[in-house]
Write a protein that holds these residues in place. Structure first.
Motif, mmCIF file in Angstrom:
data_model
loop_
_atom_site.group_PDB
_atom_site.id
_atom_site.type_symbol
_atom_site.label_atom_id
_atom_site.label_comp_id
_atom_site.label_asym_id
_atom_site.label_seq_id
_atom_site.Cartn_x
_atom_site.Cartn_y
_atom_site.Cartn_z
ATOM 1 N N THR A 39 0.828 -1.208 0.000
ATOM 2 C CA THR A 39 0.000 0.000 0.000
ATOM 3 C C THR A 39 0.861 1.256 0.000
ATOM 4 N N GLU A 40 1.912 1.250 0.806
ATOM 5 C CA GLU A 40 2.807 2.412 0.880
ATOM 6 C C GLU A 40 3.534 2.630 -0.439
ATOM 7 N N LEU A 41 4.051 1.563 -1.014
ATOM 8 C CA LEU A 41 4.754 1.683 -2.291
ATOM 9 C C LEU A 41 3.814 2.125 -3.399
ATOM 10 N N ASP A 42 2.621 1.578 -3.403
ATOM 11 C CA ASP A 42 1.671 1.884 -4.468
ATOM 12 C C ASP A 42 1.184 3.320 -4.406
ATOM 13 N N ALA A 43 1.240 3.920 -3.233
ATOM 14 C CA ALA A 43 0.780 5.308 -3.089
ATOM 15 C C ALA A 43 1.788 6.307 -3.634
ATOM 16 N N SER A 44 3.016 5.851 -3.875
ATOM 17 C CA SER A 44 4.090 6.744 -4.310
ATOM 18 C C SER A 44 4.367 6.560 -5.794
ATOM 19 N N SER A 45 4.837 7.638 -6.441
ATOM 20 C CA SER A 45 5.184 7.563 -7.868
ATOM 21 C C SER A 45 6.689 7.356 -8.030
ATOM 22 N N VAL A 46 7.058 6.825 -9.174
ATOM 23 C CA VAL A 46 8.472 6.662 -9.489
ATOM 24 C C VAL A 46 9.146 8.028 -9.591
ATOM 25 N N ALA A 47 8.428 9.020 -10.097
ATOM 26 C CA ALA A 47 9.000 10.361 -10.221
ATOM 27 C C ALA A 47 9.427 10.911 -8.867
ATOM 28 N N SER A 48 8.598 10.731 -7.854
ATOM 29 C CA SER A 48 8.942 11.261 -6.528
ATOM 30 C C SER A 48 10.149 10.520 -5.949
ATOM 31 N N PHE A 49 10.231 9.211 -6.191
ATOM 32 C CA PHE A 49 11.397 8.448 -5.717
ATOM 33 C C PHE A 49 12.677 8.961 -6.371
ATOM 34 N N LEU A 50 12.655 9.165 -7.675
ATOM 35 C CA LEU A 50 13.846 9.644 -8.376
ATOM 36 C C LEU A 50 14.217 11.061 -7.933
ATOM 37 N N ASP A 51 13.203 11.906 -7.735
ATOM 38 C CA ASP A 51 13.468 13.259 -7.254
ATOM 39 C C ASP A 51 14.185 13.217 -5.905
ATOM 40 N N ASP A 52 13.707 12.355 -5.021
ATOM 41 C CA ASP A 52 14.287 12.252 -3.685
ATOM 42 C C ASP A 52 15.713 11.716 -3.707
ATOM 43 N N ASN A 53 16.073 11.032 -4.805
ATOM 44 C CA ASN A 53 17.391 10.415 -4.880
ATOM 45 C C ASN A 53 18.320 11.110 -5.878
ATOM 46 N N GLY A 54 17.956 12.323 -6.284
ATOM 47 C CA GLY A 54 18.855 13.134 -7.085
ATOM 48 C C GLY A 54 18.902 12.813 -8.564
ATOM 49 N N VAL A 55 17.968 11.991 -9.055
ATOM 50 C CA VAL A 55 17.921 11.692 -10.492
ATOM 51 C C VAL A 55 17.004 12.724 -11.122
ATOM 52 N N VAL A 56 17.547 13.917 -11.342
ATOM 53 C CA VAL A 56 16.771 15.059 -11.811
ATOM 54 C C VAL A 56 17.480 15.685 -13.008
ATOM 55 N N GLU A 57 16.773 16.567 -13.702
ATOM 56 C CA GLU A 57 17.369 17.274 -14.836
ATOM 57 C C GLU A 57 18.636 17.992 -14.396
ATOM 58 N N GLY A 58 19.685 17.847 -15.189
ATOM 59 C CA GLY A 58 20.955 18.474 -14.865
ATOM 60 C C GLY A 58 21.935 17.556 -14.164
ATOM 61 N N SER A 59 21.433 16.418 -13.615
ATOM 62 C CA SER A 59 22.344 15.471 -12.971
ATOM 63 C C SER A 59 22.897 14.504 -14.005
ATOM 64 N N ASP A 60 24.077 13.958 -13.736
ATOM 65 C CA ASP A 60 24.691 13.013 -14.672
ATOM 66 C C ASP A 60 23.912 11.705 -14.752
ATOM 67 N N ALA A 61 23.064 11.434 -13.770
ATOM 68 C CA ALA A 61 22.317 10.176 -13.745
ATOM 69 C C ALA A 61 20.908 10.315 -14.312
ATOM 70 N N VAL A 62 20.606 11.458 -14.950
ATOM 71 C CA VAL A 62 19.250 11.664 -15.447
ATOM 72 C C VAL A 62 18.888 10.658 -16.540
ATOM 73 N N TRP A 63 19.890 10.014 -17.156
ATOM 74 C CA TRP A 63 19.605 9.005 -18.171
ATOM 75 C C TRP A 63 18.802 7.843 -17.595
ATOM 76 N N ILE A 64 18.922 7.585 -16.291
ATOM 77 C CA ILE A 64 18.131 6.521 -15.658
ATOM 78 C C ILE A 64 16.648 6.837 -15.802
ATOM 79 N N ARG A 65 16.312 8.101 -15.640
ATOM 80 C CA ARG A 65 14.918 8.530 -15.782
ATOM 81 C C ARG A 65 14.416 8.213 -17.194
ATOM 82 N N GLY A 66 15.238 8.515 -18.193
ATOM 83 C CA GLY A 66 14.848 8.250 -19.566
ATOM 84 C C GLY A 66 14.609 6.775 -19.830
#
Length: 388
Positions: free
Chosen positions: A97-124
């Protein structure tokens, strides 16, 4: 036509897969089926070749991914989460229930996979897998996807381990040959009527009514709503049909008419979130993230550029927008936050004399392996039904 979400080009000197292509190292059912049908598989060896990473602020190639520290951290957290999610009934995970309530976008944001980071390719790459904006993808679904291959790194490495040498469509063709005249093509089904356990199932196909003792509706979820069921679907199943959505994407395939760059995989791009080459064959996927699918010209330019070619150096080019294919209407199922725990259990295989089969009703909901798993399971249900 046969084949579902596998489809070859209609031109060229050999097969180019416009739909399902890859068979993972862990896909034992589809590999066994290929062996049974005498269809050869070949290793792609994409995991052992150089990769090009294309981002707005960075463009490089090699074997070591950019943002390695972030990749290790995200991979470790995802793998730890995935270990707690069962492959068959993910909604029974301890933190479902807890996992299902959260989006992948929010998880990536919380872990620094954002625009401008070298790891943003993971998002793609996750956008290419889901073919929906990651804000509309449940973390429980991502953990479920990763639980089967054993984590993010293994999924990225092993998911593209094999292809069918003659094209994935060869599997469907060989099955059709074995079944012979039992397969009818060009006869769309418009209605299914089940009159009871002792009366026949009546399927209306191409204007003709066909009677049977049982029926398997092997149809992707978005297309089920275009078939009339005289006996209404179970209420929870009907809600799932109405509310669940498939991702949207276009796939482009072509042959290189000149020598391409030495890398064999490209992560990142304006439209093509992922692209690859196997020999002279080039392919790429452009998910529909809300802006629609770009033009064929834009995709061909981007595919050529990804491998340092000019668009005129691509031959046998074809683009398929899977959202527009009436028998599928999308790519694979994408659960929005909150949907997997609520609606996932409704996508079982039904009960006699009408059952349902599709990859989204399996433990591999985004692959040909899932289609085979679901089909084998329903076949056994039908045989048990006939025995009684």
């Amino acid at each position: 036509r046969g084949g579902g979400r596998v489809r070859p080009t209609t031109s060229g000197t050999g097969p180019l897969d416009c739909g399902g292509t890859f068979i993972a190292a862990q896909h034992r059912r589809i590999r066994a089926l290929a062996s049974q049908l005498g269809v050869d598989l070949m290793r792609t060896r994409l995991e052992s070749a150089p990769v090009r990473w294309r981002m707005q602020h960075l463009d490089r190639h090699g074997r070591i991914p950019p943002g390695l520290r972030t990749l290790v951290r995200v991979s470790w957290r995802l793998s730890r989460t995935a270990r707690s999610v069962p492959g068959v009934r993910p909604w029974e995970a301890p933190l479902a229930t807890e996992l299902d309530a959260s989006s992948v976008a929010s998880f990536l944001d919380d872990n620094g996979v954002v625009e401008g980071s070298d790891a943003v390719w993971i998002r793609g790459q996750l956008e290419a897998l889901a073919a929906v904006p990651l804000v509309r993808l449940s973390m429980l679904q991502l953990a479920w996807w990763l639980s089967r291959p054993g984590g993010l790194v293994r999924a990225l490495r092993d998911t593209r381990a094999y292809i069918v040498s003659e094209g994935s469509y060869r599997l469907a063709e060989r099955l059709h040959q074995e079944l012979g005249g039992a397969v009818r093509r060009g006869c769309p089904v418009s209605a299914v009527a089940a009159y009871g356990k002792t009366e026949p199932v009546v399927v209306t196909s191409g204007g003709e009514q066909v009677e049977a003792v049982a029926a398997v509706v092997a149809v992707p979820l978005p297309a089920i709503g275009h078939i009339r069921f005289e006996a209404p679907l179970r209420p929870e199943h009907q809600r799932a049909v109405e509310q669940l959505r498939f991702g949207g994407a276009a796939k482009i395939v072509a042959r290189a008419l000149a020598r391409p760059a030495r890398w064999r995989t490209v992560f990142g791009g304006r439209h093509l979130k992922t692209a690859w080459r196997i020999g002279p064959m080039l392919a790429g996927e452009a998910p529909d993230l809300g802006d629609g699918v770009p033009s064929d010209g834009e995709l061909s330019e981007e595919l050529a550029s990804a491998f340092e070619l000019a668009p005129t150096q691509l031959g046998d080019l074809e683009v398929v927008n899977w959202t527009m294919q009436p028998h599928v209407r999308g790519t694979y199922i994408a659960y929005a936050p909150g949907q997997l725990t609520e609606l996932g259990p409704a996508l079982d295989h039904g009960q006699g004399p009408v059952w349902f089969a599709a990859s989204e009703r399996s433990s591999w909901p985004d692959s040909m392996e899932g289609a085979v798993e679901s089909g084998e399971h329903v076949a056994q249900l039908v045989l048990d039904h006939l025995d009684h």
